[in-house]
Design a protein around this motif. Structure first.
Motif, mmCIF file in Angstrom:
data_model
loop_
_atom_site.group_PDB
_atom_site.id
_atom_site.type_symbol
_atom_site.label_atom_id
_atom_site.label_comp_id
_atom_site.label_asym_id
_atom_site.label_seq_id
_atom_site.Cartn_x
_atom_site.Cartn_y
_atom_site.Cartn_z
ATOM 1 N N ALA A 1 -17.189 -19.033 -34.975
ATOM 2 C CA ALA A 1 -15.938 -18.690 -35.657
ATOM 3 C C ALA A 1 -16.099 -18.758 -37.172
ATOM 4 C CB ALA A 1 -14.825 -19.617 -35.206
ATOM 5 N N CYS A 2 -15.363 -17.897 -37.856
ATOM 6 C CA CYS A 2 -15.398 -17.867 -39.322
ATOM 7 C C CYS A 2 -14.442 -18.890 -39.929
ATOM 8 C CB CYS A 2 -15.034 -16.475 -39.825
ATOM 9 S SG CYS A 2 -16.177 -15.191 -39.256
ATOM 10 N N ASP A 3 -13.545 -19.434 -39.109
ATOM 11 C CA ASP A 3 -12.617 -20.439 -39.624
ATOM 12 C C ASP A 3 -12.976 -21.808 -39.053
ATOM 13 O OD1 ASP A 3 -11.966 -19.760 -37.075
ATOM 14 O OD2 ASP A 3 -9.841 -19.399 -37.427
ATOM 15 N N ASP A 4 -12.136 -22.801 -39.310
ATOM 16 C CA ASP A 4 -12.426 -24.191 -38.978
ATOM 17 C C ASP A 4 -12.364 -24.409 -37.467
ATOM 18 O OD1 ASP A 4 -12.854 -26.871 -39.048
ATOM 19 O OD2 ASP A 4 -10.917 -27.399 -39.937
ATOM 20 N N ARG A 5 -13.457 -24.960 -36.902
ATOM 21 C CA ARG A 5 -13.491 -25.207 -35.464
ATOM 22 C C ARG A 5 -13.224 -26.675 -35.120
ATOM 23 N NH1 ARG A 5 -19.372 -26.049 -32.719
ATOM 24 N NH2 ARG A 5 -20.210 -27.562 -34.179
ATOM 25 N N ARG A 6 -12.903 -27.494 -36.118
ATOM 26 C CA ARG A 6 -12.681 -28.910 -35.842
ATOM 27 C C ARG A 6 -11.555 -29.173 -34.852
ATOM 28 N NH1 ARG A 6 -12.539 -31.425 -41.797
ATOM 29 N NH2 ARG A 6 -11.601 -29.369 -42.145
ATOM 30 N N PRO A 7 -10.464 -28.385 -34.853
ATOM 31 C CA PRO A 7 -9.432 -28.610 -33.828
ATOM 32 C C PRO A 7 -9.969 -28.476 -32.407
ATOM 33 C CG PRO A 7 -8.566 -27.235 -35.588
ATOM 34 C CD PRO A 7 -10.032 -27.381 -35.851
ATOM 35 N N ASN A 8 -10.908 -27.540 -32.202
ATOM 36 C CA ASN A 8 -11.494 -27.364 -30.878
ATOM 37 C C ASN A 8 -12.336 -28.572 -30.469
ATOM 38 O OD1 ASN A 8 -11.274 -24.617 -32.372
ATOM 39 N ND2 ASN A 8 -11.231 -24.066 -30.201
ATOM 40 N N SER A 9 -13.146 -29.059 -31.408
ATOM 41 C CA SER A 9 -13.990 -30.221 -31.118
ATOM 42 C C SER A 9 -13.141 -31.446 -30.830
ATOM 43 C CB SER A 9 -14.929 -30.496 -32.299
ATOM 44 O OG SER A 9 -15.743 -29.375 -32.578
ATOM 45 N N ILE A 10 -12.097 -31.654 -31.643
ATOM 46 C CA ILE A 10 -11.213 -32.815 -31.445
ATOM 47 C C ILE A 10 -10.473 -32.703 -30.118
ATOM 48 C CG2 ILE A 10 -9.165 -33.998 -32.318
ATOM 49 C CD1 ILE A 10 -10.110 -33.182 -35.154
ATOM 50 N N CYS A 11 -9.984 -31.489 -29.812
ATOM 51 C CA CYS A 11 -9.260 -31.266 -28.559
ATOM 52 C C CYS A 11 -10.145 -31.559 -27.358
ATOM 53 C CB CYS A 11 -8.738 -29.835 -28.510
ATOM 54 S SG CYS A 11 -7.940 -29.385 -26.952
ATOM 55 N N GLN A 12 -11.385 -31.040 -27.375
ATOM 56 C CA GLN A 12 -12.290 -31.258 -26.252
ATOM 57 C C GLN A 12 -12.601 -32.741 -26.099
ATOM 58 O OE1 GLN A 12 -15.456 -28.488 -25.517
ATOM 59 N NE2 GLN A 12 -16.905 -30.089 -25.025
ATOM 60 N N LEU A 13 -12.836 -33.434 -27.209
ATOM 61 C CA LEU A 13 -13.164 -34.857 -27.160
ATOM 62 C C LEU A 13 -11.995 -35.666 -26.604
ATOM 63 C CD1 LEU A 13 -15.376 -36.910 -27.874
ATOM 64 C CD2 LEU A 13 -14.297 -37.160 -30.127
ATOM 65 N N VAL A 14 -10.785 -35.380 -27.096
ATOM 66 C CA VAL A 14 -9.597 -36.119 -26.645
ATOM 67 C C VAL A 14 -9.331 -35.875 -25.164
ATOM 68 C CG1 VAL A 14 -7.086 -36.292 -26.868
ATOM 69 C CG2 VAL A 14 -8.513 -36.216 -28.919
#
Length: 319
Positions: free
Chosen positions: A194-207
């Motif tokens: 992705a060209c934008d921030d993927r941190r929400p995806n990583s945090i969501c998967q971890l949580v």
């Protein structure tokens, strides 16, 4: 193969498909891995189908432990089939392209089936806890109604619980790169493009992983802690051995399943670039348990082995 893009102006360019490249670093000879992977897939489908046939045809196996094993077999076949046909198509026919909707659907299915497998392991741990710690109350607690409700709960929990993972992945902006260094659509592998921030995806998967499989593992450990305490109070060595024997198959599978989950999660979060070992572990984690589960239960469960031979002998006799 170059990225396929769509859009009317350069600022809104969007890829329309992803390219699954396979195992990073070994593209030139990765097709040789198709044979062992195909054998594992056939083993998973064949062995789990045999378990389902055996349980359905042998009245002696109409017990909660074996019914849960039958449900696990269905989940295992679903998990293996989610990834293996596409992987084999990549190796055999060079069919590397996958559309965005198909890719996000695969992300959903993988997370859903892995979560359901974790949930069924929890149900099986509860079954063993009641059988060993409360044997006299076992028939009144672990009923067919309880099995149905527990299974339905696991399906609904994971079916709804993992929806945010592919939804968040689909909301990312994939504006240029579309080559995934993987054999399947993993959430972090896809969103790394992705060209934008993927941190929400990583945090969501971890949580979600900690809330779902983390809570399952915690309750499984609690169940076996109570089982161990109850077993150690027994004065009969034979009773202790029998109680531990009924749990050994389940413990072997649990240790393998959750150990690989932890290793894959840690390596994916630690690596900034896809490397062979995490990708290979990710694939094997989705195909080895479906192949391993029937073998472990068949080797360590006398009733199931006898059921297998009855079914095989019956079908051979008809021929």
């Amino acid at each position: 193969m170059s990225a396929t893009l769509k859009g009317s102006n350069s600022s809104k360019l969007q890829v329309s498909e992803f390219i699954l490249m396979g195992f990073p670093g070994i593209h030139s000879w990765q097709h040789w891995l198709s044979l062992p992977l195909a054998l594992l897939y056939l083993s998973a489908i064949g062995a789990n189908t045999l378990i389902l046939i055996t349980i359905s045809q042998d009245p002696a196996l109409k017990q909660p432990m074996y019914l849960f094993l039958g449900i696990l077999s269905v989940v295992d076949m679903g998990l293996a089939t989610t990834i293996m046909p596409k992987i084999l198509a990549i190796f055999w026919f060079d069919a590397k392209a996958i559309s965005l909707p198909e890719c996000f659907a695969q992300i959903y299915a993988i997370h859903c089936f892995v979560g359901m497998e974790s949930g069924i392991f929890l149900c099986m741990a509860f079954d063993r806890y009641v059988a060993i710690c409360h044997p006299l109350r076992y028939p009144s607690i672990v009923t067919n109604s309880l099995i149905f409700k527990a299974t339905l709960c696991m399906v609904l929990r994971n079916g709804l619980f993992v929806i945010p993972v592919p939804v968040l992945a689909a909301q990312r902006n994939y504006c240029s790169r579309n080559k995934i260094e993987h054999c399947l659509c993993s959430n972090l592998g896809v969103t790394s493009l992705a060209c934008d921030d993927r941190r929400p995806n990583s945090i969501c998967q971890l949580v979600l992983a900690w809330l779902g499989m983390g809570s399952d593992l915690g309750l499984i450990m609690l169940s076996y802690g109570l089982i161990l305490r109850s077993v150690l109070r027994l004065n009969s060595a034979g009773a202790v051995s029998k109680a531990l024997s009924t749990c050994s198959s389940h413990l072997i599978l649990i240790l393998f399943f959750y150990t690989v989950v932890v290793v894959v999660s840690v390596t994916h979060l630690a690596e900034t670039k896809a490397t062979l070992i995490p990708v290979l572990l990710n694939v094997l984690h989705n195909i080895i348990p479906p192949s391993l589960n029937p073998m472990v239960y068949a080797l360590r469960t006398k009733e199931l082995r006898e059921g297998f031979w009855k079914v095989i002998s019956l079908h051979l006799g008809k021929k």
